[in-house]
Design a protein around this motif. Structure first.
Motif, short mmCIF file in Angstrom:
data_model
loop_
_atom_site.label_atom_id
_atom_site.label_comp_id
_atom_site.label_asym_id
_atom_site.label_seq_id
_atom_site.Cartn_x
_atom_site.Cartn_y
_atom_site.Cartn_z
N ALA A 1 0.83 -1.21 0.00
CA ALA A 1 0.00 0.00 0.00
C ALA A 1 0.86 1.26 0.00
O ALA A 1 1.90 1.32 0.66
N LYS A 2 0.40 2.27 -0.74
CA LYS A 2 1.12 3.54 -0.84
C LYS A 2 0.35 4.70 -0.21
O LYS A 2 0.89 5.79 -0.04
N GLY A 3 -0.92 4.51 0.09
CA GLY A 3 -1.74 5.60 0.59
C GLY A 3 -1.45 5.97 2.03
O GLY A 3 -0.88 5.18 2.80
N GLU A 4 -1.85 7.16 2.41
CA GLU A 4 -1.74 7.59 3.80
C GLU A 4 -2.69 6.77 4.67
O GLU A 4 -2.38 6.46 5.82
N TYR A 5 -3.84 6.43 4.10
CA TYR A 5 -4.83 5.62 4.80
C TYR A 5 -5.01 4.29 4.08
O TYR A 5 -4.89 4.22 2.85
N ILE A 6 -5.29 3.25 4.86
CA ILE A 6 -5.67 1.96 4.29
C ILE A 6 -7.13 1.72 4.64
O ILE A 6 -7.53 1.79 5.81
N ALA A 7 -7.95 1.48 3.63
CA ALA A 7 -9.37 1.19 3.83
C ALA A 7 -9.62 -0.28 3.53
O ALA A 7 -9.23 -0.78 2.47
N ARG A 8 -10.23 -0.96 4.47
CA ARG A 8 -10.55 -2.37 4.29
C ARG A 8 -11.85 -2.55 3.53
O ARG A 8 -12.78 -1.74 3.65
N MET A 9 -11.90 -3.60 2.75
CA MET A 9 -13.11 -3.94 2.02
C MET A 9 -13.10 -5.44 1.79
O MET A 9 -12.03 -6.04 1.60
N ASP A 10 -14.27 -6.06 1.82
CA ASP A 10 -14.41 -7.48 1.51
C ASP A 10 -15.16 -7.65 0.20
O ASP A 10 -15.98 -6.80 -0.17
N GLY A 11 -14.91 -8.76 -0.45
CA GLY A 11 -15.46 -8.99 -1.78
C GLY A 11 -16.92 -9.37 -1.81
O GLY A 11 -17.47 -9.59 -2.89
N ASP A 12 -17.56 -9.43 -0.65
CA ASP A 12 -18.98 -9.78 -0.62
C ASP A 12 -19.83 -8.70 0.05
O ASP A 12 -21.02 -8.89 0.29
N ASP A 13 -19.22 -7.54 0.36
CA ASP A 13 -19.95 -6.45 1.00
C ASP A 13 -20.15 -5.28 0.04
O ASP A 13 -19.65 -5.30 -1.09
#
Length: 320
Positions: free
Chosen positions: A82-94
């Motif tokens: 990751a290169k961003g200042e923030y990391i946002a989580r996401m799942d493939g079924d949401d």
């Protein structure tokens, strides 16, 4: 891909072809668009890879594990890229709601002491839709973590620098509850927060982690709670006392009825340990524990345990 993306969206994918298109498009259609989208295919045997490849968007970075290596490995791999200042989580079924990133970036930008920021979410799928609410302020979140994770993993955004600087990642020893354990460690480096707004739709289905791996998840969560009680609250306890604590965590009130005096004594002891260790504020710990005490006075009061919107009207904790 924008090399200066503020957000790195991290989405592991494993055999979710049925839901993947909705998940991907919910990210691509965010009102806040300055992000890189790391989609890591963890050895899927279905058509997940074909679905991902069908998108032509410069923000998507498609990566593949050479075999199924599991969620913890894949998450840590994604964090390393990751290169961003923030990391946002996401799942493939949401499904992320359109203003999720815009809302979280505004909070993270305003309050620099927040290291992880989750939100409320709405469930759908197997059961009737309902809103899962959570405490929003750091002190209340910490008090609630004594019993269960109260930051919903797929809703989270956290600071990459905090992870890298302190060499933090997901611990494979706590499989299926790795997020719960990470929040407790992150609490040493800043504040935990939830936004009192639904920013994600959480899909409940038979192949979800909570459905397929509930026993392993419970075992991992109990190890986490055991460590938290010992190290953070500095509690000493027997197996019988921990069984009482576990009953509170999973709301096994039938069991607790048979152990009323021991159960109430345990709650008193938790409050005492917190006052001594200063894990979180006395006011917040008492607020959380009082709901469990009140159940013994009025057996339907446990229904309030997750209704944070109404409960917070009784307690206003202001940010310093």
């Amino acid at each position: 891909m924008n090399q200066k993306s503020l957000i790195s969206v991290l989405m592991p994918v494993y055999n979710v072809e049925k839901y993947l298109q909705e998940a991907i498009e919910s990210i691509l259609n965010q009102t806040y668009s300055n992000f890189e989208f790391l989609i890591i295919n963890d050895g899927s045997s279905d058509k997940s890879g074909e679905i991902i490849n069908s998108y032509n968007d410069s923000r998507i970075v498609y990566l593949q594990n050479n075999k199924n290596k599991g969620l913890v490995y894949t998450l840590n791999y994604g964090i390393s890229l990751a290169k961003g200042e923030y990391i946002a989580r996401m799942d493939g079924d949401d499904i992320s709601l359109p203003d999720r990133f815009e809302t979280q970036v505004a909070i993270m930008g305003k309050f620099k002491d927040i290291v992880v920021c989750g939100s409320w979410m709405k469930t759908f799928g197997l059961d009737n839709e309902c809103i899962w609410s959570t405490p929003t302020q750091d002190a209340l979140i910490k008090a609630s973590l004594v019993f269960a994770s109260c930051i919903y993993h797929p809703t989270t955004m956290f600071r990459r620098e905090t992870l890298i600087k302190n060499r933090l990642n997901y611990d494979p020893k706590y499989i299926h509850a790795e997020d719960y354990e990470l929040w407790i460690r992150l609490a040493d480096f800043g504040e935990l927060a939830n936004i009192s707004q639904v920013l994600l739709k959480y899909r409940k289905h038979t192949n979800s982690v909570g459905s397929k791996h509930s026993n392993a998840q419970r075992q991992s969560a109990n190890k986490i709670r055991n460590n938290l009680l010992s190290s953070k609250l500095q509690c000493s306890f027997s197996k019988k006392q921990f069984r009482i604590h576990e009953a509170f965590c999973y709301r096994d009130f039938n069991f607790l009825k048979t152990k009323k005096q021991s159960a109430l004594a345990w709650l008193n002891y938790l409050e005492h340990c917190n006052d001594r260790s200063n894990f979180t504020s006395m006011e917040s710990m008492r607020f959380v524990i009082d709901d469990y005490r009140n159940w013994f006075r009025k057996e339907d009061s446990f229904l309030h345990l997750n209704n944070w919107k109404s409960r917070l009207e009784r307690l206003k904790l202001k940010r310093k």
